[in-house]
Design a protein around this motif. Structure first.
Motif, PDB file in Angstrom:
ATOM      1  N   LYS A   1       0.811  -1.273  -0.015  1.00 39.01           N
ATOM      2  CA  LYS A   1       0.103  -0.061   0.053  1.00 39.01           C
ATOM      3  C   LYS A   1       0.762   1.309  -0.077  1.00 39.01           C
TER       4      LYS A   1
ATOM      5  N   ARG B   1       2.320   2.067  -3.439  1.00 35.47           N
ATOM      6  CA  ARG B   1       1.425   2.730  -4.376  1.00 35.47           C
ATOM      7  C   ARG B   1       1.199   4.045  -4.228  1.00 35.47           C
ATOM      8  N   GLN B   2       1.202   4.383  -2.751  1.00 39.29           N
ATOM      9  CA  GLN B   2       0.989   5.705  -2.473  1.00 39.29           C
ATOM     10  C   GLN B   2       2.285   6.541  -3.063  1.00 39.29           C
TER      11      GLN B   2
ATOM     12  N   GLN C   1      -6.758   6.536  -8.112  1.00 39.44           N
ATOM     13  CA  GLN C   1      -7.213   6.791  -6.889  1.00 39.44           C
ATOM     14  C   GLN C   1      -8.516   7.396  -6.837  1.00 39.44           C
TER      15      GLN C   1
ATOM     16  N   ASP D   1     -10.909   5.020   0.682  1.00 36.06           N
ATOM     17  CA  ASP D   1      -9.754   5.554   0.047  1.00 36.06           C
ATOM     18  C   ASP D   1      -9.121   4.358  -0.741  1.00 36.06           C
TER      19      ASP D   1
ATOM     20  N   MET E   1      -6.933   2.703  -4.158  1.00 39.61           N
ATOM     21  CA  MET E   1      -5.585   3.064  -4.994  1.00 39.61           C
ATOM     22  C   MET E   1      -5.624   1.577  -5.591  1.00 39.61           C
TER      23      MET E   1
ATOM     24  N   GLN F   1      -6.585   1.856   0.926  1.00 39.00           N
ATOM     25  CA  GLN F   1      -5.610   2.500   1.375  1.00 39.00           C
ATOM     26  C   GLN F   1      -6.042   3.150   2.928  1.00 39.00           C
ATOM     27  N   GLN F   2      -7.149   3.705   3.065  1.00 43.77           N
ATOM     28  CA  GLN F   2      -7.705   4.266   4.075  1.00 43.77           C
ATOM     29  C   GLN F   2      -9.060   3.974   4.427  1.00 43.77           C
TER      30      GLN F   2
END
Length: 250
Positions: A27, A30-31, A84, A100, A102, A232-233
């Protein structure tokens, strides 16, 4: 801190972090890649990339992995193209949820998230159905160890341009406007405070409290979503009273 944030601190103890380290690195990678693609590979000139790198270093992600993720984002290395976006929905008890995402496969992510909501007695909503219940805020966590008292931290934060300071057991939580996040983080570091994390987050305008059974249902949905690689979140407006929190910790 909100109830979900307190719960996240409980469940993310070292044993569980170690067990899921590979997923965490996926993760974070990816960010970093998306941030580098959107704003370039120089963290000094790309605030989002700097935040992503800081999070990766906090998780002890190897420098080579960070470098590879940056190079994928700038096109120096081949790799998947990530999108995203955010899904909105309701958990049991009417708790608002923002997810969130992605992903390199929107259809897969949509199917997975829809299935998880349905399996845990929740429901996906239309775009805008719950987003209005949240505000985007900058959030800086300062280690309480070695820091001055609350009053002095509030003065330092205010001088740096922060909006509010919240007190937690082992840290101070400083809230900023999204635009002032980096400036506040840097100013507090310059004052010798140890920064645990700095990121953009969604803060609920109002919160919802449920009984223990309802809280456990919501947390099962949150856990299931967070275990998905494309997620992601997860942000909610769930507030967990201390007496229920103590039972969950037991």
């Amino acid at each position: 801190m909100s109830g979900h944030s307190k719960w996240a601190n409980i469940k993310h103890k070292k044993t569980k972090e170690d067990a899921r380290r590979g997923q965490v690195f996926t993760k974070l990678s990816r960010q970093i890649t998306v941030a580098a693609r959107n704003g370039g590979g120089d963290p000094e000139a790309n605030f989002q990339l700097r935040l992503a790198i800081d999070k990766a270093k906090d998780a002890n992600m190897p420098n080579e992995s960070i470098d590879r993720a940056i190079r994928r984002g700038t096109g120096e290395l081949g790799g998947e193209a990530y999108e995203q976006f955010t899904y909105e929905g309701y958990a049991p008890g009417g708790v608002a949820v923002l997810v969130d995402i992605m992903t390199d496969n929107r259809n897969r992510a949509a199917g997975d998230v829809r299935y998880l909501f349905s399996r845990h007695d929740g429901s996906l909503g239309e775009a805008g159905s719950v987003a209005w219940m949240f505000d985007v805020r900058g959030l800086v966590e300062v280690d309480r160890a070695g820091a001055p008292g609350l009053d002095e931290v509030m003065l330092l934060a205010a001088d740096a341009g922060a909006e509010d300071v919240e007190e937690a057991e082992d840290r101070f939580v400083i809230l900023t406007s999204p635009q002032e996040l980096d400036a506040v983080r840097r100013a507090l570091e310059d004052q010798g405070l140890r920064i645990r994390s700095a990121e953009l987050t969604y803060r609920p305008r109002t919160t919802v409290e449920l009984d223990e059974a309802g809280t456990r249902k919501v947390l099962k949905l949150i856990d299931a979503l967070e275990e998905n690689d494309d997620v992601q979140q997860v942000y909610t407006n769930l507030e967990i009273p201390d007496e229920i929190l103590e039972k969950l910790e037991a």
